[in-house]
Design a protein around this motif. Sequence first.
Motif, PDB file in Angstrom:
ATOM      1  N   VAL A 191     -42.731  19.477   0.174  1.00  0.00           N
ATOM      2  CA  VAL A 191     -43.624  18.373   0.523  1.00  0.00           C
ATOM      3  C   VAL A 191     -45.054  18.805   0.229  1.00  0.00           C
ATOM      4  O   VAL A 191     -45.480  19.873   0.691  1.00  0.00           O
ATOM      5  CB  VAL A 191     -43.464  17.994   2.011  1.00  0.00           C
ATOM      6  CG1 VAL A 191     -44.464  16.935   2.413  1.00  0.00           C
ATOM      7  CG2 VAL A 191     -42.040  17.530   2.287  1.00  0.00           C
ATOM      8  N   PRO A 192     -45.799  18.000  -0.541  1.00  0.00           N
ATOM      9  CA  PRO A 192     -47.194  18.371  -0.820  1.00  0.00           C
ATOM     10  C   PRO A 192     -48.000  18.576   0.460  1.00  0.00           C
ATOM     11  O   PRO A 192     -47.843  17.857   1.450  1.00  0.00           O
ATOM     12  CB  PRO A 192     -47.727  17.171  -1.604  1.00  0.00           C
ATOM     13  CG  PRO A 192     -46.515  16.554  -2.215  1.00  0.00           C
ATOM     14  CD  PRO A 192     -45.403  16.771  -1.222  1.00  0.00           C
ATOM     15  N   TYR A 219     -38.678  16.799  10.249  1.00  0.00           N
ATOM     16  CA  TYR A 219     -38.979  15.603  11.032  1.00  0.00           C
ATOM     17  C   TYR A 219     -39.285  14.382  10.163  1.00  0.00           C
ATOM     18  O   TYR A 219     -39.929  13.440  10.626  1.00  0.00           O
ATOM     19  CB  TYR A 219     -40.166  15.887  11.961  1.00  0.00           C
ATOM     20  CG  TYR A 219     -39.842  16.941  13.003  1.00  0.00           C
ATOM     21  CD1 TYR A 219     -38.976  16.659  14.057  1.00  0.00           C
ATOM     22  CD2 TYR A 219     -40.375  18.217  12.906  1.00  0.00           C
ATOM     23  CE1 TYR A 219     -38.660  17.620  14.993  1.00  0.00           C
ATOM     24  CE2 TYR A 219     -40.065  19.188  13.844  1.00  0.00           C
ATOM     25  CZ  TYR A 219     -39.208  18.885  14.887  1.00  0.00           C
ATOM     26  OH  TYR A 219     -38.888  19.838  15.822  1.00  0.00           O
ATOM     27  N   CYS A 220     -38.800  14.382   8.936  1.00  0.00           N
ATOM     28  CA  CYS A 220     -39.136  13.295   8.005  1.00  0.00           C
ATOM     29  C   CYS A 220     -38.760  11.917   8.550  1.00  0.00           C
ATOM     30  O   CYS A 220     -39.423  10.928   8.236  1.00  0.00           O
ATOM     31  CB  CYS A 220     -38.505  13.533   6.642  1.00  0.00           C
ATOM     32  SG  CYS A 220     -36.701  13.467   6.626  1.00  0.00           S
ATOM     33  N   PHE A 241     -45.154   8.644   1.833  1.00  0.00           N
ATOM     34  CA  PHE A 241     -44.275   9.703   2.337  1.00  0.00           C
ATOM     35  C   PHE A 241     -42.883   9.150   2.630  1.00  0.00           C
ATOM     36  O   PHE A 241     -41.875   9.779   2.287  1.00  0.00           O
ATOM     37  CB  PHE A 241     -44.869  10.347   3.594  1.00  0.00           C
ATOM     38  CG  PHE A 241     -44.032  11.473   4.124  1.00  0.00           C
ATOM     39  CD1 PHE A 241     -44.188  12.758   3.639  1.00  0.00           C
ATOM     40  CD2 PHE A 241     -43.074  11.247   5.109  1.00  0.00           C
ATOM     41  CE1 PHE A 241     -43.413  13.807   4.115  1.00  0.00           C
ATOM     42  CE2 PHE A 241     -42.295  12.281   5.603  1.00  0.00           C
ATOM     43  CZ  PHE A 241     -42.460  13.559   5.090  1.00  0.00           C
ATOM     44  N   ALA A 242     -42.821   7.989   3.250  1.00  0.00           N
ATOM     45  CA  ALA A 242     -41.528   7.382   3.580  1.00  0.00           C
ATOM     46  C   ALA A 242     -40.710   7.144   2.316  1.00  0.00           C
ATOM     47  O   ALA A 242     -39.511   7.431   2.277  1.00  0.00           O
ATOM     48  CB  ALA A 242     -41.737   6.069   4.338  1.00  0.00           C
ATOM     49  N   LYS A 262     -33.758   9.826   2.523  1.00  0.00           N
ATOM     50  CA  LYS A 262     -32.489  10.554   2.522  1.00  0.00           C
ATOM     51  C   LYS A 262     -32.450  11.509   3.707  1.00  0.00           C
ATOM     52  O   LYS A 262     -33.434  12.160   4.004  1.00  0.00           O
ATOM     53  CB  LYS A 262     -32.353  11.375   1.240  1.00  0.00           C
ATOM     54  CG  LYS A 262     -32.319  10.545  -0.008  1.00  0.00           C
ATOM     55  CD  LYS A 262     -32.247  11.455  -1.213  1.00  0.00           C
ATOM     56  CE  LYS A 262     -32.449  10.625  -2.485  1.00  0.00           C
ATOM     57  NZ  LYS A 262     -32.638  11.449  -3.649  1.00  0.00           N
ATOM     58  N   PRO A 263     -31.311  11.621   4.358  1.00  0.00           N
ATOM     59  CA  PRO A 263     -31.206  12.615   5.424  1.00  0.00           C
ATOM     60  C   PRO A 263     -31.375  14.018   4.852  1.00  0.00           C
ATOM     61  O   PRO A 263     -30.944  14.293   3.734  1.00  0.00           O
ATOM     62  CB  PRO A 263     -29.800  12.430   5.971  1.00  0.00           C
ATOM     63  CG  PRO A 263     -29.264  11.202   5.352  1.00  0.00           C
ATOM     64  CD  PRO A 263     -30.106  10.867   4.168  1.00  0.00           C
ATOM     65  N   VAL A 264     -32.007  14.875   5.607  1.00  0.00           N
ATOM     66  CA  VAL A 264     -32.235  16.249   5.143  1.00  0.00           C
ATOM     67  C   VAL A 264     -31.123  17.137   5.633  1.00  0.00           C
ATOM     68  O   VAL A 264     -30.632  17.017   6.707  1.00  0.00           O
ATOM     69  CB  VAL A 264     -33.607  16.760   5.642  1.00  0.00           C
ATOM     70  CG1 VAL A 264     -33.830  18.185   5.216  1.00  0.00           C
ATOM     71  CG2 VAL A 264     -34.691  15.864   5.127  1.00  0.00           C
TER      72      VAL A 264
END
Length: 130
Positions: free
Chosen positions: A4-5, A72-73, A121-122, A128-130
Amino acid sequence: MVEVPRSYRIWFYAAAVYNLAWAIVVIALPQACIDLVGIGGMLAVPFMQVIGMMVGVYAYGYWLLAKDPVRYCGLIWVGLLGKLFGIGGLLFYASRGVLPWSFGWTVLPNDVIWIPVFASFAWRFGRKPV
């Protein structure tokens, strides 16, 4: 592993700090906020303080998201929906005369300015689930 940037993390930390600061001000000085947005009545103080408490709770979620955006996405959807519903609520109630349009001064910094980053970000990491 998903990378993630760093810019997203900075934005989420900023959102956490902003929300916490805003919550403290609204809870501690509700009358000043009421005067600023032009609402009144017997329930104005608890109304503003409840909004402050909700905003404060979001601060914790944004802090977690900033700290570990991959883990925590899914919290992005809570934040993004809260922002979209905040705008929708303003449009709905102000158009019916329940809230003054000046209440939009709370929606602009609390919701509108964050939507591009949250939506980006969303779209990139929250689908997708991580």
